[in-house]
Each structure stands twice: as structure tokens, then as C-alpha cells.
Design a protein around this motif. Structure first.
Motif, PDB file in Angstrom:
ATOM      1  N   GLU A  43       0.845  -1.186   0.000  1.00  0.00           N
ATOM      2  CA  GLU A  43       0.000   0.000   0.000  1.00  0.00           C
ATOM      3  C   GLU A  43       0.882   1.239   0.000  1.00  0.00           C
ATOM      4  O   GLU A  43       1.654   1.460   0.937  1.00  0.00           O
ATOM      5  CB  GLU A  43      -0.918  -0.006   1.229  1.00  0.00           C
ATOM      6  N   THR A  44       0.815   2.013  -1.073  1.00  0.00           N
ATOM      7  CA  THR A  44       1.666   3.210  -1.195  1.00  0.00           C
ATOM      8  C   THR A  44       0.984   4.460  -0.688  1.00  0.00           C
ATOM      9  O   THR A  44       1.581   5.544  -0.733  1.00  0.00           O
ATOM     10  CB  THR A  44       2.059   3.415  -2.669  1.00  0.00           C
ATOM     11  N   LEU A  45      -0.244   4.366  -0.213  1.00  0.00           N
ATOM     12  CA  LEU A  45      -1.002   5.551   0.187  1.00  0.00           C
ATOM     13  C   LEU A  45      -1.118   5.700   1.694  1.00  0.00           C
ATOM     14  O   LEU A  45      -1.951   6.447   2.181  1.00  0.00           O
ATOM     15  CB  LEU A  45      -2.407   5.500  -0.435  1.00  0.00           C
ATOM     16  N   THR A  46      -0.291   4.972   2.446  1.00  0.00           N
ATOM     17  CA  THR A  46      -0.281   5.117   3.890  1.00  0.00           C
ATOM     18  C   THR A  46       1.125   5.466   4.356  1.00  0.00           C
ATOM     19  O   THR A  46       2.108   5.161   3.675  1.00  0.00           O
ATOM     20  CB  THR A  46      -0.724   3.822   4.586  1.00  0.00           C
ATOM     21  N   PRO A  47       1.254   6.110   5.521  1.00  0.00           N
ATOM     22  CA  PRO A  47       2.579   6.510   5.998  1.00  0.00           C
ATOM     23  C   PRO A  47       3.444   5.329   6.429  1.00  0.00           C
ATOM     24  O   PRO A  47       4.664   5.387   6.351  1.00  0.00           O
ATOM     25  CB  PRO A  47       2.287   7.418   7.194  1.00  0.00           C
ATOM     26  N   ALA A  48       2.821   4.256   6.899  1.00  0.00           N
ATOM     27  CA  ALA A  48       3.581   3.143   7.458  1.00  0.00           C
ATOM     28  C   ALA A  48       4.130   2.248   6.349  1.00  0.00           C
ATOM     29  O   ALA A  48       3.481   2.015   5.337  1.00  0.00           O
ATOM     30  CB  ALA A  48       2.692   2.329   8.399  1.00  0.00           C
ATOM     31  N   SER A  49       5.323   1.752   6.545  1.00  0.00           N
ATOM     32  CA  SER A  49       5.904   0.808   5.596  1.00  0.00           C
ATOM     33  C   SER A  49       5.388  -0.589   5.907  1.00  0.00           C
ATOM     34  O   SER A  49       5.049  -0.913   7.046  1.00  0.00           O
ATOM     35  CB  SER A  49       7.426   0.838   5.670  1.00  0.00           C
ATOM     36  N   GLY A  50       5.327  -1.412   4.879  1.00  0.00           N
ATOM     37  CA  GLY A  50       4.902  -2.790   5.056  1.00  0.00           C
ATOM     38  C   GLY A  50       3.411  -3.015   4.962  1.00  0.00           C
ATOM     39  O   GLY A  50       2.965  -4.169   5.015  1.00  0.00           O
ATOM     40  N   ASP A  51       2.612  -1.956   4.844  1.00  0.00           N
ATOM     41  CA  ASP A  51       1.174  -2.137   4.677  1.00  0.00           C
ATOM     42  C   ASP A  51       0.884  -2.786   3.331  1.00  0.00           C
ATOM     43  O   ASP A  51       1.521  -2.461   2.330  1.00  0.00           O
ATOM     44  CB  ASP A  51       0.448  -0.797   4.753  1.00  0.00           C
ATOM     45  N   LYS A  52      -0.072  -3.666   3.307  1.00  0.00           N
ATOM     46  CA  LYS A  52      -0.508  -4.296   2.066  1.00  0.00           C
ATOM     47  C   LYS A  52      -1.816  -3.654   1.609  1.00  0.00           C
ATOM     48  O   LYS A  52      -2.588  -3.145   2.405  1.00  0.00           O
ATOM     49  CB  LYS A  52      -0.701  -5.804   2.256  1.00  0.00           C
TER      50      LYS A  52
END
Length: 599
Positions: A269-278
Motif C-alpha cells: 500500500e503506497t497511500l499510507t505513511p507506514a511501511s509494510g502495509d498491504k
């Protein structure tokens, strides 16, 4: 190796209490804002925050000044700050991108918005207000009782319910009214299980404020003999309150509906601040179903809270969509037999919600299509996931930033490809057994409204599994020099000729194209909101159709025209059925101007 897409920043606009954020993505353009068809927009980057996912039912103010998409209401008639879209729904106009961002930077920072209902709890059972006539109405001038059925299922037997613990309350109220008595259990919804019947005093419900002229729902609470809590709700309203009741679909099939949440583990997921989100999606199905005439149709939004949150982002009362009534029944089996049904993917307009296209989805399902509507997170209305998380951020697009628009569209198209992959797996082996061997994945179409319509073109351009596409009044984004090689229909509202992307699209279309002008249509004519003006005027008597981009065409007529031509297109190019309606002008539908482009 392909460069990794940078993560976005989560940035907040509006009052300090706001939790509906804007996701400003990295961009080469200094101007940021939502926009469509060349609307001018500007916006400012406010304080950067990191906002954890909020769980269903938690209290938070739903602000969003400066966050306007197709699904958000805002009046903007001059170069001055417009009021917050949540301050009052009477400010609603346009429902199109960019309307509050034409003004000065920082618009709406002083707005303090009313919080949404904070005591929503997920249902653990299903409630049916009796006698089961849909929609449920009550005459508040009368006496007597209000009877309800608590529907039995595999987890709840009618005899286990403690009638002496049963209460009804208003969703936002604290006063509770206890049941007068329990009736004889019977099968109310025709599923073969007994349902608990309880009666409540109508005068007591009115005196406690549970039933008022503004009531849209009642909440049931009780316990079982084993100590488990039972909670459920159903719609009920005063007989004099206006409602939006979708016309029944015209096809031979009954219609079922359900929703699910899927995670693409292969895509970050590129639209959230956190890394590793799917990347997570919600999908809603409408499908040809086994008829169950005793069953009450599903609520318009299958998740009540989602409807309340979407209404809030549009500046509407939280109960607004509780007065919408469709016909699909939740969770019923697929139509009997071994027939495989063609599949149609549906993408909503920017900032809007899949439920707002229930009318066209039900019509198509009644005609033998499985419609799979994709809720694109951070590009549509707020979403409530099954675990209670609320995702209500919105990426802010800009007509001055085509690269950003193209990037978001590419993500939506990737969502569609992932959904097609999951449908392939469901057809092979559906854990619920419903769709196994019943999806005709050799016959697939894609359609959408506005940004979702442009996404449908991108899906047709990039996925050979899709055989036809349809765009309901959307500006095209992306590389229009790359041809779409499948039949495509573009439906235009009045004034769409100023959008030059549509002419460019037809210049590069490598298959039969249909350019349809719907006289008197507004941009939001292509959603169920085209039927909503009487409901809007119930609280805002001076509201006009043009203020809400509903056009001048009668709502019922517009609803019929849109459904008729959408169905005709997919009948011809997905189901290979004869459809002379697409051959040219029709005397039956003089409001439609149709130009056919041959390859």
C-alpha cells in the motif's frame, strides 16, 4: 530493477479535531486539490500527522474542510472560502471535484464539525421490524404496539433469547424501552429457522424518543440464556417521511448481495505513511439469486456505520442513507442451476461509495450478471473493515497534476486486476460454495462513474481478460495514445463537450465506440442520488437539482435511461445478445443522442 514508489505523507486539513485526512502524494505540481474536467484548484499542506487506523465505533470528529471529491457537497460560487462540507448539509452543491478548493489556501480551518454517532456497535444478529412490509413505516399518530422479529441463525435459536432482557432504543439515544411480551416464534424470512417475536409499546417508544418524525432506525438489545449479548438494528421511519426507493429491477432473476474484504499480499500500500502495509480492498457483489420473497431486502449500505460516515463526508445527516431502500437480499444462495454468469467490475466515482450505484448493479444482476463493485480505499467514501477499522483518508487529486491522477488510476486498475485474480480463485473453489463453477470468466466487462469510468478504460487497456468497457461521465486520465482494443461506451452529461479527453479517447479507440449524450443529465445523474432530491428537500426545501449536479432531467426517467443503456451495451458486447438500441437514435428515448464510432 523498477524504482520503488515513494510512500505518501498523511496530511491533515480542517479543524484540529478532524480525523478525515487528505493524503497528499509526492507530486511535481505545486498546486494540489481535487479536480475534474479542468476545474481550477489550489490547496495548502498543513501539519503532518501520523494517524493510526481508528476502530469501528470509536468517537472522533469527522471534519474535512478542503477535502472535496465527487461524493462531497460544497457550495463555491466565488473566490472566497467555502464552509466546511460537514458544517451543514444545506451547503451541498455540485458533488464534483475541486469545488471548495477554488478559493484561498487554508479554507475551512476554523470550522468545527459535529461528531458522527459514536455508539455504533456491530450487529450480532438480524432484526426485522414487522409486519415485514418494506420499507418499514409506522404511523406515529397511532397507538398499539411495534412488533419485531429477531432472526434465528446457526448461532442464535429463538428459544434462547431472554424476552425480559429485550429493549429497543434509538441509535444515538440512551433511553431504552423494554419489550411488552414475547409472541409465538415463527419463520419470518423463509430460511427454515424459527425467529423470536417481541412486542413493544408504541406510546412508550414515542415518549422515550425512540420513535420520532426523524427516526430512521431502531436498535435492539438483549441477552441469551447463556449470557451472550444480542444486538441488531433495522430501519423504520414515520409514514410521512420521504424515502428513496429504487425502482425494482426488470430482469427475470431475484438479486442477492454480499460484501467481503480482501488483501493483496503481493502489493504494498503506497497511500499510507507506514511501511509494510498491504493493499486492502472491500468488494461488494450483486448476483442472480434464488428467490426468497419472505426475506427483507438488505440495508442500502450493508455496514450501517459506513453509510453514516459517507453521509458525514458529504455534509449530509448521518441518517441520510438510512432512508434509501434497494431490493437485493443479503447472503442468499446463487440462482439454482449450473449456468455460468458473466462478470462486470464496477468502480465508483472519486470520493463516492459503491452502494450509491445499487440501482444499476441490481438491474444488471437481475439480467444474469455478477456485478463486483470495488471500494478503492483512500479514493472513495470511508470504509469500515470487518475487524472494525475505519479507513477514511482521501487522496487529494488535482486537475493541475496529471501525473498524480495517472498514478492513482494505475493503482485502481491494479485493484481491478487483483479482484479478477480472486474471482478466478472463487470460481475454482469458493469456501462458501456460492460461486464455485458459476462465474463465466470468458465474459468480463468493466464500468465505472467519473474517475471510476476512466479506470474502466485503463483496465480494458491493460488486462486482456476484459472484453468491454463503459465510462459514465468521466474525464480520461493516463496515456490516451495507447489504444483501447475492446468496445467502449462513454456516457456524457450536459456540458461534457468541454472535456477534450473524451474526443481524444475516441481518436485512439481501436474497436467500436459509442458516444452517448444524455440531455439534461448532471454529473451525479449516473448514481442513485438522481432519485434523492425529494429527500434532500425534506430538510432543505430550497435545494435545487443543479446545486447537486443532478441535472434537469426527471430523476426516475434518468435512472431508467442510464440502466437501459448500460444493460444494452453489456448485453451486446459481453453476452452477445441482440441489442438494436445501440444501432443509432431511438424514438423511445429522445433524450439520448448516440454516435457510433466504427474502428
Amino acid at each position: 530493477m523498477q524504482a520503488k514508489t515513494p510512500k505518501s505523507k498523511l496530511l491533515l486539513r480542517g479543524s484540529a479535531q478532524s480525523t478525515r485526512g487528505v493524503l497528499f502524494l509526492p507530486s511535481s505540481s505545486p498546486a494540489r486539490g481535487n479536480g475534474l474536467r479542468g476545474a481550477r484548484a489550489s490547496g495548502a499542506v498543513h501539519a503532518s500527522v501520523t494517524k493510526p487506523a481508528r476502530r469501528e465505533g470509536e468517537h472522533a470528529s469527522e471534519s474535512g474542510a478542503g477535502i472535496i471529491a465527487e461524493g462531497s457537497h460544497m457550495r463555491s460560487t466565488s473566490a472566497s472560502c467555502s464552509p466546511s462540507p460537514h458544517a451543514s448539509w444545506r451547503y451541498g452543491t455540485g458533488l464534483v471535484l475541486a469545488l471548495c478548493l477554488v478559493a484561498a489556501t487554508g479554507c475551512g480551518e476554523d470550522d468545527v464539525d459535529p461528531p458522527p454517532p459514536s455508539n455504533f456497535q456491530p450487529d450480532t444478529a438480524a432484526l426485522d421490524v414487522l409486519p415485514g412490509v418494506y420499507p418499514n413505516t409506522v404511523d406515529l399518530t397511532g397507538a398499539g404496539s411495534l412488533d419485531v422479529a429477531v432472526l434465528g441463525d446457526e448461532t442464535l435459536a429463538a428459544e434462547e433469547l431472554l424476552a425480559e432482557e429485550a429493549t429497543l432504543s434509538a441509535p444515538e439515544g440512551k433511553a431504552k424501552v423494554r419489550a411488552l411480551a414475547a409472541g409465538t416464534a415463527r419463520d419470518v424470512d423463509g430460511d427454515g429457522r424459527l425467529d423470536a417475536i417481541l412486542s413493544f409499546s408504541l406510546p412508550e417508544l414515542k415518549a422515550a424518543g425512540v420513535l420520532t418524525p426523524q427516526t430512521a432506525q431502531v436498535v435492539f438489545s438483549a441477552r441469551t440464556r447463556g449470557g451472550a449479548t444480542v444486538s441488531a438494528r433495522d430501519s423504520v421511519h414515520d409514514v410521512h417521511h420521504p424515502v428513496v426507493r429504487l425502482p425494482p429491477p426488470t430482469g427475470p432473476h431475484a438479486v442477492g448481495t454480499l460484501e467481503d474484504a480482501w488483501t493483496d499480499e503481493a502489493r504494498e500500500e503506497t497511500l499510507t505513511p507506514a511501511s509494510g502495509d498491504k493493499r486492502e480492498l472491500k468488494v461488494r457483489f450483486w448476483y442472480p439469486a434464488r428467490a426468497r420473497p419472505q426475506a427483507q431486502p438488505a440495508s442500502y449500505f450493508l455496514t450501517w456505520r459506513e453509510g453514516e460516515l459517507v453521509a458525514g463526508t458529504q455534509g449530509l445527516p448521518p441518517s441520510f442513507y438510512s432512508f434509501f431502500f434497494a431490493g437485493a437480499v443479503r447472503g442468499v444462495p446463487l440462482a439454482d442451476g449450473e449456468e455460468r454468469f458473466p462478470v462486470l467490475l464496477l468502480s465508483h466515482g472519486y470520493g463516492m461509495a459503491t452502494a450509491m450505484y445499487s440501482g444499476v448493479a441490481e438491474e444488471l444482476a437481475s439480467q444474469g450478471y455478477v456485478v463486483v463493485a470495488i471500494s478503492h480505499p483512500r479514493g472513495g467514501g470511508p470504509l469500515v473493515f470487518p475487524d472494525g477499522r475505519v479507513v477514511d483518508e482521501l487522496v487529494q487529486l488535482s486537475p493541475l497534476d496529471p501525473a498524480l491522477n495517472t498514478r492513482v488510476q494505475a493503482q485502481w486498475a491494479a485493484d481491478a486486476r487483483f479482484v479478477l485474480d480472486r474471482l478466478t480463485a472463487l470460481d475454482s473453489s469458493d469456501p462458501a460454495g456460492r460461486f464455485t463453477g458459476r462465474l463465466d470468466l470468458g465474459r468480463i466487462g468493466a464500468f465505472g462513474h467519473s474517475f471510476g469510468g476512466s479506470t474502466a478504460a485503463e483496465v480494458c487497456r491493460t488486462d486482456a481478460r476484459v472484453h468491454a468497457g463503459l465510462n459514465m461521465d468521466g474525464t480520461f486520465h493516463g496515456n490516451l495514445e495507447v489504444q483501447v482494443q475492446v468496445p467502449f461506451l462513454v456516457m456524457n452529461s450536459e456540458g461534457a463537450e468541454v472535456d477534450f479527453s473524451r474526443a481524444r479517447f475516441f481518436q485512439h479507440l481501436g474497436a467500436t465506440g459509442y458516444d452517448l449524450d444524455l440531455q439534461g443529465a448532471g454529473h451525479i445523474t449516473f448514481s442513485d442520488l438522481v432519485l434523492a432530491l425529494p429527500l434532500i428537500r425534506f430538510d432543505s426545501p430550497q435545494a435545487t437539482a443543479s446545486e447537486y449536479a443532478l441535472g434537469t432531467l426527471d430523476g426516475q426517467r434518468a435512472f431508467t435511461l442510464v440502466n437501459t443503456y448500460v444493460r444494452a451495451f453489456f448485453d451486446k458486447h459481453v453476452s452477445a445478445r441482440p441489442t438494436p438500441l445501440l444501432d443509432g437514435p431511438s424514438a423511445e428515448y429522445p433524450e439520448v443522442e448516440l454516435v457510433v464510432h466504427l474502428p
